[in-house]
Design a protein around this motif. Structure first.
Motif, PDB file in Angstrom:
ATOM      1  N   ALA A 124       0.822  -1.216   0.000  1.00 57.43           N
ATOM      2  CA  ALA A 124       0.000   0.000   0.000  1.00 57.43           C
ATOM      3  C   ALA A 124       0.851   1.259   0.000  1.00 57.43           C
ATOM      4  CB  ALA A 124      -0.936  -0.008   1.199  1.00 57.43           C
ATOM      5  N   MET A 128       7.185   2.538   6.435  1.00 56.67           N
ATOM      6  CA  MET A 128       7.444   1.601   7.528  1.00 56.67           C
ATOM      7  C   MET A 128       8.941   1.341   7.655  1.00 56.67           C
ATOM      8  SD  MET A 128       5.185  -1.338   5.684  1.00 56.67           S
ATOM      9  CE  MET A 128       5.346  -2.696   6.828  1.00 56.67           C
ATOM     10  N   LYS A 129       9.384   1.242   8.909  1.00 55.52           N
ATOM     11  CA  LYS A 129      10.812   1.064   9.167  1.00 55.52           C
ATOM     12  C   LYS A 129      11.291  -0.270   8.647  1.00 55.52           C
ATOM     13  CE  LYS A 129      10.974   3.487  13.544  1.00 55.52           C
ATOM     14  NZ  LYS A 129       9.878   2.937  14.351  1.00 55.52           N
ATOM     15  N   ASP A 130      10.445  -1.268   8.767  1.00 55.98           N
ATOM     16  CA  ASP A 130      10.819  -2.616   8.365  1.00 55.98           C
ATOM     17  C   ASP A 130       9.529  -3.398   8.169  1.00 55.98           C
ATOM     18  OD1 ASP A 130      12.246  -4.847   7.787  1.00 55.98           O
ATOM     19  OD2 ASP A 130      13.443  -4.843   9.601  1.00 55.98           O
TER      20      ASP A 130
ATOM     21  N   ILE B  11      14.230  -2.631  -7.382  1.00 51.99           N
ATOM     22  CA  ILE B  11      13.033  -2.543  -6.535  1.00 51.99           C
ATOM     23  C   ILE B  11      13.456  -2.863  -5.104  1.00 51.99           C
ATOM     24  CG2 ILE B  11      10.723  -3.442  -6.108  1.00 51.99           C
ATOM     25  CD1 ILE B  11      10.776  -2.249  -8.820  1.00 51.99           C
ATOM     26  N   ILE B  12      13.005  -2.038  -4.163  1.00 50.72           N
ATOM     27  CA  ILE B  12      13.405  -2.252  -2.785  1.00 50.72           C
ATOM     28  C   ILE B  12      12.190  -2.274  -1.874  1.00 50.72           C
ATOM     29  CG2 ILE B  12      13.793   0.132  -2.052  1.00 50.72           C
ATOM     30  CD1 ILE B  12      16.683  -1.280  -1.232  1.00 50.72           C
ATOM     31  N   THR B  13      12.283  -3.060  -0.807  1.00 49.77           N
ATOM     32  CA  THR B  13      11.169  -3.173   0.139  1.00 49.77           C
ATOM     33  C   THR B  13      11.565  -2.516   1.458  1.00 49.77           C
ATOM     34  OG1 THR B  13      11.999  -5.334   0.754  1.00 49.77           O
ATOM     35  CG2 THR B  13      10.242  -5.297  -0.862  1.00 49.77           C
ATOM     36  N   PRO B  14      10.576  -2.101   2.266  1.00 52.01           N
ATOM     37  CA  PRO B  14      10.904  -1.422   3.507  1.00 52.01           C
ATOM     38  C   PRO B  14      11.803  -2.275   4.405  1.00 52.01           C
ATOM     39  CG  PRO B  14       8.528  -1.448   3.171  1.00 52.01           C
ATOM     40  CD  PRO B  14       9.136  -2.178   2.044  1.00 52.01           C
ATOM     41  N   GLY B  15      12.812  -1.672   4.998  1.00 54.20           N
ATOM     42  CA  GLY B  15      13.688  -2.392   5.914  1.00 54.20           C
ATOM     43  C   GLY B  15      14.949  -2.919   5.269  1.00 54.20           C
ATOM     44  N   GLU B  16      15.052  -2.818   3.956  1.00 56.62           N
ATOM     45  CA  GLU B  16      16.263  -3.311   3.285  1.00 56.62           C
ATOM     46  C   GLU B  16      17.369  -2.261   3.334  1.00 56.62           C
ATOM     47  OE1 GLU B  16      16.271  -6.059  -0.374  1.00 56.62           O
ATOM     48  OE2 GLU B  16      14.336  -5.079  -0.385  1.00 56.62           O
ATOM     49  N   TYR B  31      15.896   6.148   5.567  1.00 57.22           N
ATOM     50  CA  TYR B  31      16.318   6.711   6.847  1.00 57.22           C
ATOM     51  C   TYR B  31      17.658   6.121   7.236  1.00 57.22           C
ATOM     52  CZ  TYR B  31      14.707   2.396   9.186  1.00 57.22           C
ATOM     53  OH  TYR B  31      14.520   1.105   9.577  1.00 57.22           O
ATOM     54  N   ASN B  40      12.428   2.990   3.761  1.00 54.76           N
ATOM     55  CA  ASN B  40      11.225   2.865   4.586  1.00 54.76           C
ATOM     56  C   ASN B  40       9.960   2.898   3.747  1.00 54.76           C
ATOM     57  OD1 ASN B  40      10.986   5.552   4.023  1.00 54.76           O
ATOM     58  ND2 ASN B  40      11.179   6.259   6.125  1.00 54.76           N
ATOM     59  N   LYS B  41      10.130   2.622   2.468  1.00 54.20           N
ATOM     60  CA  LYS B  41       8.994   2.588   1.555  1.00 54.20           C
ATOM     61  C   LYS B  41       9.286   1.573   0.473  1.00 54.20           C
ATOM     62  CE  LYS B  41       6.072   6.484   0.985  1.00 54.20           C
ATOM     63  NZ  LYS B  41       5.844   7.784   0.470  1.00 54.20           N
ATOM     64  N   LEU B  42       8.231   1.043  -0.100  1.00 50.58           N
ATOM     65  CA  LEU B  42       8.419   0.178  -1.247  1.00 50.58           C
ATOM     66  C   LEU B  42       8.641   1.067  -2.463  1.00 50.58           C
ATOM     67  CD1 LEU B  42       7.716  -2.970  -2.125  1.00 50.58           C
ATOM     68  CD2 LEU B  42       5.890  -1.764  -3.251  1.00 50.58           C
ATOM     69  N   LEU B  57       6.316   3.459  -5.670  1.00 57.07           N
ATOM     70  CA  LEU B  57       5.592   2.866  -6.790  1.00 57.07           C
ATOM     71  C   LEU B  57       4.122   2.684  -6.468  1.00 57.07           C
ATOM     72  CD1 LEU B  57       8.171   0.125  -7.743  1.00 57.07           C
ATOM     73  CD2 LEU B  57       7.641   2.158  -9.047  1.00 57.07           C
ATOM     74  N   SER B  58       3.791   2.814  -5.198  1.00 55.31           N
ATOM     75  CA  SER B  58       2.397   2.638  -4.817  1.00 55.31           C
ATOM     76  C   SER B  58       2.081   3.640  -3.722  1.00 55.31           C
ATOM     77  CB  SER B  58       2.171   1.218  -4.308  1.00 55.31           C
ATOM     78  OG  SER B  58       2.973   0.987  -3.176  1.00 55.31           O
ATOM     79  N   GLY B  59       0.853   3.651  -3.311  1.00 57.75           N
ATOM     80  CA  GLY B  59       0.458   4.562  -2.252  1.00 57.75           C
ATOM     81  C   GLY B  59      -0.477   5.623  -2.765  1.00 57.75           C
TER      82      GLY B  59
END
Lengths: 216, 262
Positions: A124, A128-130, B11-16, B31, B40-42, B57-59
């Motif tokens: 969505a 988020m931090k992780d 492409i990256i996911t939060p927390g990577e 961050y 902290n975002k996709l 890419l979304s939101g």
């Protein structure tokens, strides 16, 4: 174990997470306007989770869908497990709704629900931090086991069922519940196992998201 | 390990972890956690010199001052209209920002904007509590009449517009439609039904294939082919908009001696 992002078109973010015979679908809507107004928080957005087992999802008897004591509790722990990584300061007075639906369950449904919800929240586009990964560990007749199924949970003998949710990058625990009995030494060992498993679950979660967006 | 951990445009996911060490600066969508820079975002990683950012890419759309948006009237109040923007918050537009006409106290506001009407407006103010103010004062801002409204992912709007409006210009020229793209992902298309259909189809194609390089050429070829297939006449529809009508003033209340504008 299987995960897929973007399974529900109408939602802002969605995911399917399957672990063994337990399947969870999560849909995220929002951030959006929150009513009734007295629930609004002018400092930051709120997270609202809803956990629901479908009538045919159990083993045998019909599960009465909708709110009950158990669903309410799991909705609450899901919310509390996910909230530490979410940053909702940018959305005062708004809400992020998470709906977790389970069409098929074989124990460990709250963990599968949390895993699916974490993918859906990232999908969505929320800050988020992780991510969050969750799994149940336990003690089955003296052995430390991971991801208990219904038969193992109902085992007649000393059983402990411990759902754990973990922030993968830091290893912090955001959900820890227990049903049954376990010795302190074994609990520590079980939690170590949970850490290890959650890292693997997290890889699957990230892959699901990348698969969706790499093709786009 | 020092430096960048992932490829540019990955492409990256939060927390990577994107990079380690103090050589890089976290920007939008990232961050810093001690030595590491974490997403902290996709989204898609974008490295600009020392700055690292994640392009979402979304939101949902987030209202920003200066954005041109298309919104729908959802409520009418004493002194203005409430506008839905396809985001978490709705916006207000006051009488003074919506029209230059003189409006009597107690006049019927639906003659300017009725419920369900669409308008192109600019965001003039966003408060910390996300109260959004709009204005239609400025070139191109108006009430939308006729045509059709389509919605796209607000994160894909820059691709739909293209560099200096190249993409939307291409679609306009090929279909003969009048197209207005709001930053909130709502797009207004106006032309003959056939033209509108092709324009909507093409915009959705752009949205879906936004990650391909050389998209403009691809869309150009696609449009040429479709225009032939549909035997489309790309001459623009002459939209004769009546000059901004000024509704008759109906006065209420006690009689007044001096008439006319203040």
């Amino acid at each position: 174990m299987e995960a897929k992002a973007g399974v529900i078109k109408n939602a802002d973010g969605s995911a399917m997470f399957k672990m063994g015979d337990t399947i969870a679908y999560a849909a995220v809507y929002g951030p959006r306007d929150l009513y009734p107004k007295f629930m609004q928080n002018p400092k930051k957005g709120i997270l609202r989770c809803n956990y629901n087992m479908m009538p045919f999802s159990g083993s045998g008897e019909r599960v009465r869908p909708g709110q009950n004591r158990r669903a309410k509790e799991i909705s609450m722990v899901t919310e509390k497990a996910l909230l530490p990584v979410l940053e909702l300061e940018d959305f005062p007075n708004a809400v992020v709704d998470v709906y977790v639906e389970l069409p098929q369950t074989d124990a460990g449904s709250r963990c599968a629900g949390i895993c699916a919800a974490a993918i859906a929240l990232a999908d969505a586009g929320l800050v988020m931090k992780d991510m969050i990964a969750a799994v149940s560990v336990g003690n089955l007749d003296g052995n430390i086991v991971v991801d208990l199924d219904k038969d193992e949970e109902d085992f007649e003998g000393p059983v402990a069922d411990i759902p754990v949710a973990i922030i993968p990058s830091t290893g912090q625990i955001t959900l820890l519940q227990m049903d049954g009995e376990i010795t302190p030494e074994k609990l520590v060992k079980a939690l170590e196992l949970a850490q290890e498993t959650c890292m693997r679950i997290n890889e699957v979660q990230r892959k699901a998201l990348k698969d969706k967006y790499a093709g786009e | 390990m020092e430096g960048i951990q992932v490829q540019d445009r990955a492409i990256i996911t939060p927390g990577e972890v994107i990079a380690t060490g103090m050589d890089y600066i976290p920007s939008m969508g990232t961050y810093r956690d001690k030595e590491r820079i974490i997403a902290n975002k996709l989204g898609m990683v974008h490295i600009e010199g020392r700055a690292i950012k994640v392009i979402p890419l979304s939101g949902r759309y987030m209202p920003k001052v200066g954005d041109m948006i298309i919104g729908q009237v959802i409520d009418i109040s004493m002194s203005g209209w409430r506008i839905e923007l396809n985001c978490a918050y709705s916006a207000m537009i006051s009488l003074k920002d919506a029209t230059s006409d003189f409006i009597e106290r107690g006049a019927d506001l639906t003659q300017y904007y009725n419920l369900g009407d669409y308008m192109i407006a600019e965001i003039v103010n966003v408060t910390s509590q996300k109260l959004v103010d709009l204005s239609t004062r400025g070139p191109g801002m108006r009430k939308l009449q006729g045509g059709r409204i389509i919605t796209v992912n607000p994160n894909k709007v820059p691709r739909v517009i293209g560099k200096q409006g190249s993409m939307v210009g291409l679609i306009k020229d090929a279909t003969g439609c009048r197209i207005t793209v709001g930053q909130n992902g709502i797009i207004h298309i106006q032309g003959t039904p056939k033209q509108e259909m092709l324009a909507a189809e093409t915009i959705h194609k752009v949205e879906q294939e936004s990650h391909f390089s050389g998209l403009t050429d691809k869309i150009k070829a696609y449009l040429e082919q479709r225009v032939k297939e549909m035997q489309l006449d790309p001459t623009p529809l002459i939209i004769d908009e009546p000059p901004r009508e000024r509704p008759m003033q109906q006065r209420r209340g006690p009689p007044r001696f001096s008439r006319g504008r203040r």
